[in-house]
Design a protein around this motif. Structure first.
Motif, PDB file in Angstrom:
ATOM      1  N   LEU A 168      53.108  34.625  53.831  1.00 20.62           N
ATOM      2  CA  LEU A 168      51.714  34.923  53.543  1.00 20.62           C
ATOM      3  C   LEU A 168      51.395  36.383  53.839  1.00 20.62           C
ATOM      4  O   LEU A 168      50.611  37.018  53.121  1.00 20.62           O
ATOM      5  CB  LEU A 168      50.799  34.004  54.359  1.00 20.62           C
ATOM      6  CG  LEU A 168      50.756  32.564  53.853  1.00 20.62           C
ATOM      7  CD1 LEU A 168      50.083  31.654  54.862  1.00 20.62           C
ATOM      8  CD2 LEU A 168      50.024  32.496  52.522  1.00 20.62           C
ATOM      9  N   GLN A 190      52.658  38.311  50.892  1.00 19.01           N
ATOM     10  CA  GLN A 190      51.784  38.104  49.731  1.00 19.01           C
ATOM     11  C   GLN A 190      50.432  38.793  49.923  1.00 19.01           C
ATOM     12  O   GLN A 190      49.890  39.384  48.990  1.00 19.01           O
ATOM     13  CB  GLN A 190      51.578  36.609  49.493  1.00 19.01           C
ATOM     14  CG  GLN A 190      52.829  35.929  48.969  1.00 19.01           C
ATOM     15  CD  GLN A 190      52.723  34.423  48.970  1.00 19.01           C
ATOM     16  OE1 GLN A 190      51.852  33.850  49.635  1.00 19.01           O
ATOM     17  NE2 GLN A 190      53.612  33.758  48.248  1.00 19.01           N
ATOM     18  N   GLY A 191      49.922  38.714  51.150  1.00 20.42           N
ATOM     19  CA  GLY A 191      48.639  39.341  51.428  1.00 20.42           C
ATOM     20  C   GLY A 191      48.696  40.844  51.219  1.00 20.42           C
ATOM     21  O   GLY A 191      47.795  41.433  50.605  1.00 20.42           O
ATOM     22  N   ASN A 214      49.009  41.552  47.446  1.00 22.77           N
ATOM     23  CA  ASN A 214      47.780  41.326  46.687  1.00 22.77           C
ATOM     24  C   ASN A 214      46.672  42.273  47.105  1.00 22.77           C
ATOM     25  O   ASN A 214      45.687  42.439  46.395  1.00 22.77           O
ATOM     26  CB  ASN A 214      47.293  39.884  46.871  1.00 22.77           C
ATOM     27  CG  ASN A 214      48.088  38.919  46.006  1.00 22.77           C
ATOM     28  OD1 ASN A 214      48.430  39.240  44.880  1.00 22.77           O
ATOM     29  ND2 ASN A 214      48.406  37.760  46.554  1.00 22.77           N
ATOM     30  N   PRO A 222      41.184  38.983  53.440  1.00 22.11           N
ATOM     31  CA  PRO A 222      42.252  38.611  52.501  1.00 22.11           C
ATOM     32  C   PRO A 222      42.473  37.102  52.516  1.00 22.11           C
ATOM     33  O   PRO A 222      42.497  36.471  53.580  1.00 22.11           O
ATOM     34  CB  PRO A 222      43.476  39.343  53.042  1.00 22.11           C
ATOM     35  CG  PRO A 222      42.964  40.385  53.952  1.00 22.11           C
ATOM     36  CD  PRO A 222      41.628  39.934  54.445  1.00 22.11           C
ATOM     37  N   GLU A 241      45.111  35.453  51.984  1.00 22.24           N
ATOM     38  CA  GLU A 241      46.338  35.018  52.647  1.00 22.24           C
ATOM     39  C   GLU A 241      46.133  34.883  54.149  1.00 22.24           C
ATOM     40  O   GLU A 241      46.721  34.019  54.789  1.00 22.24           O
ATOM     41  CB  GLU A 241      47.485  35.998  52.363  1.00 22.24           C
ATOM     42  CG  GLU A 241      47.988  35.958  50.920  1.00 22.24           C
ATOM     43  CD  GLU A 241      47.103  36.725  49.976  1.00 22.24           C
ATOM     44  OE1 GLU A 241      46.154  37.392  50.442  1.00 22.24           O
ATOM     45  OE2 GLU A 241      47.342  36.648  48.754  1.00 22.24           O
TER      46      GLU A 241
END
Lengths: 385, 299
Positions: free
Chosen positions: A157, A160-161, A164, B263, B265
């Motif tokens: 994560l 991915q964070g 993104n 965010p 995530e």
């Protein structure tokens, strides 16, 4: 019929068990291959032989093996000392993130400074991700298996964070980082090949870890702490400290593997950078008998299978997941056969009655050893007597 | 800002359901002395096999049955490895997980060529429109039937006592005439069936379809919850609710404008961090079952 523990382990039995396991693996995986509509024999040839028959194929095998050598070594040294680090996946991922940091923010540096910096960051990142479970293990006695496992999805994560959010590609807008500058490229070993200097680092690590484990007092202490922690503690070996250090070293090696992958292969951070290398590291370490040389051999074998699986998916339309099936089946059959070899099957008729039957013992027997198998990590392969 | 508390609490129950099913299974395994790291793969297999059967037969009930059988089979594979052969449980579990996930993804690729993901028959919520009580049947079963039943079985039934004896002190259990291997096999098969049920909840109740990485670490969460809950049914259920609440909260925050800058995530990672934190606070100095990780063989 009765199953008895073998008194002695004859020399040919372990190799025979491995051969048996390999044969059983081939037999078991033939079914799914046929299901995918391919001829199993042709598929095995693709998996094992074809990649080794050409120079490019060999290069691909080495390339695919490189991250597995890192994660395999990372898991092996942790398991050796009885610290069950199953978080190599997360540590590898954080290694890629940490190596990407200088590559994005200090992108102008020349290679001579940039590469050591990025690799060092990767190792530090991996160690940092291993820090919390190790700390909790040492100071609160919280099982490392759970905490290392739980941090794996968190690491993904994190990647991915970042991709993104702040590290999104500034040109394409895709969730991949910008491509690294030339200074942050681990050079190819040979021109025209994709095999990079990460392999050399991995091999040096294999050599170093192998020497430490096999020839130094430290290696012996690690083994003692892993196989029989109570006895080790009694003889003055600081087991908890050793576990702590091995946990951090394990994370550092996995993180270095991540750095090597992102600097040598991807040249940018992507969310799919790991591809399960950390979990496969458990397979590599176990099948490699937690020894450096074994890790190297198994990593090469699994690299071979991975390249073969790519190949087979293109030519024979067998999905690449077959590679995972083959390697995990191989893991299970090998550990099963090696465990089974310690027993023998006795088919016995009625025992000859030469003397009067003994009366039953009126009370339970003296305490017997808890198990036939010490709980040490080296027992993963059941190679102890 | 008005906070939809009822919706979040309802989502808490829904999210906690697969964890309760799989967690109950893990309690049975670990009480018998076996750490089943195959849980992640077993849930995955339950999710996939349940989905596959339901989409082929058009019946969600048949899908659930198939998931239970798949879970039981995965449990007996663990039994063969750890009980009969005495293989290291960490290795056997990770191997089982890798194998099952690989096998499911493989079949998924063969059966459903990439992209065209079928939607299957699924269970509907009961009492639709009642807000908090509009839950899936499996949710009601988990909290009102399965958890109390296991609590009673472990506490008072003969099987529960045998199970605990085998996990605490197999030598004594063996001397008392309890079949150690048989009890452990039963535990693994039963536990696997519950884990398969938990996985099937994801496909047959929640989503109605199968996606790769659908379990995404929920199995590992369960293993953590067992330690957090000290191998007891109700504390483990409470842990599942805690995770469920954290997850429901982050889902709610993700669509709350004030938290738009956070965010996504980070929010998704939040419940995992909550579990680690809970473990760090309440998981210290726990007493493991006596024969945890130790294979048993008569000398």
């Amino acid at each position: 019929m009765k199953i008895l523990l073998r008194a002695r382990d004859s020399r040919w039995l372990a190799p025979a068990a491995v051969v048996g396991a390999v044969l059983l693996t081939l037999l078991l995986t033939a079914g799914p291959i046929r299901l995918a509509g391919a001829n199993p024999l042709a598929a095995y040839e693709r998996y094992l032989v074809t990649p080794l028959m050409s120079l490019t194929g060999l290069g691909d095998v080495l390339l695919a093996s490189t991250p597995l050598i890192f994660t395999g070594l990372a898991v092996a040294i942790a398991f050796r000392v009885g610290y069950f680090n199953i978080g190599a996946e997360g540590q590898f991922l954080v290694g890629t993130v940490a190596a990407t940091l200088p590559a994005l923010y200090l992108s102008e540096l020349p290679g001579l400074i940039a590469l050591p910096l990025a690799l060092g960051c990767g190792a530090l990142g991996g160690a940092a991700w291993a820090f919390l479970p190790a700390w909790l293990k040492r100071h609160a006695r919280i099982d490392e298996v759970v905490t290392t496992l739980l941090l794996n999805p968190v690491a993904l994560l994190l990647v991915q964070g970042l991709l993104n959010g702040p590290w999104r590609n500034s040109e394409t807008g895709f969730p991949d980082s910008d491509r690294f500058d030339a200074g942050y490229t681990l050079p190819a070993l040979v021109d025209g090949s994709r095999v990079h200097w990460g392999l050399v680092i991995a091999l040096l690590l294999v050599l170093a870890v192998g020497i430490v484990l096999a020839f130094t007092p430290l290696g012996l202490r690690l083994k003692a702490a892993g196989q029989s922690p109570d006895a080790a503690r009694f003889s003055g070996i600081p087991v908890a400290t050793l576990k702590w250090r091995c946990a951090l070293a394990s994370g550092a090696i996995a993180g270095l593997g991540g750095a090597s992958q992102v600097l040598g292969v991807q040249h940018q951070l992507t969310a799919s950078v790991s591809n399960g290398y950390g979990y496969t590291g458990v397979v590599v370490a176990t099948l490699g008998a937690l020894a450096a040389g074994g890790v190297l051999l198994v990593a090469l074998l699994l690299g071979d299978i991975a390249v073969g699986a790519q190949n087979a998916s293109i030519v024979l339309h067998v999905p690449t997941q077959m590679g995972t099936i083959v390697s995990s089946t191989l893991l299970l059959t090998v550990v099963a056969f090696l465990a089974a070899r310690r027993y023998r099957l006795v088919l016995r008729r009625r025992p000859p009655r030469t003397q009067a039957p003994r009366p039953r013992a009126p009370q339970p027997q003296a305490p017997r050893p808890r198990s036939t198998q010490p709980r040490g990590p080296a027992s993963t392969l059941g190679q102890e007597r | 800002m008005d906070f939809p508390l009822i919706a979040v609490l309802a989502a808490t129950l829904t999210i906690a359901t697969p964890l309760v099913w799989a967690g109950l299974g893990a309690i049975i395994n670990e009480r018998a002395g076996i750490l089943n790291l195959g849980i992640e793969g077993t849930m995955y297999a339950g999710a996939f096999v349940g989905f596959l059967t339901a989409s082929a037969s058009g019946s969600a009930t048949l899908g659930l049955l198939a998931a239970i059988i798949a879970g039981a089979l995965a449990g007996s594979l663990m039994g063969l490895l750890t009980v009969t052969l005495g293989v290291n449980q960490h290795v056997a579990g990770i191997g089982t997980t890798l194998l099952l996930i690989g096998a499911c993804d493989f079949s998924n690729r063969i059966l459903f060529s990439a992209g065209s993901q079928a939607v299957t028959a699924k269970f509907d919520r009961l009492f639709a429109g009642t807000g908090f009580f509009a839950q899936y049947p499996m949710t009601y079963l988990a909290f009102l039937v399965a958890a109390p039943a296991l609590w009673w079985v472990l506490r008072s039934s003969g099987f529960g006592l045998r199970l605990r004896a085998v996990g605490e002190n197999p030598e004594a259990a063996d001397a008392a005439g309890i079949p150690v291997a048989g009890t452990r096999y039963t535990a693994l098969v039963l536990g696997g069936a519950l884990m398969g049920t938990g996985g099937a909840f994801l496909t047959l109740s929640l989503l109605g379809s199968f996606t790769l990485d659908i379990v995404s670490g929920r199995g590992w969460i369960c293993i953590a919850l067992i330690i957090f809950g000290r191998w007891k049914v109700w504390p483990v259920v409470a842990g599942a609710l805690l995770f469920g609440f954290a997850d429901a909260l982050q889902l709610q925050l993700a669509i709350t404008p004030q938290f738009g800058a956070v965010p996504n995530e980070l929010l998704i990672a939040f419940p995992y961090l909550v579990v680690i934190g809970a473990l760090a606070i309440w998981g210290r100095g726990v007493r493991y079952p006596g024969a945890y990780l130790v294979p048993y063989r008569r000398a």
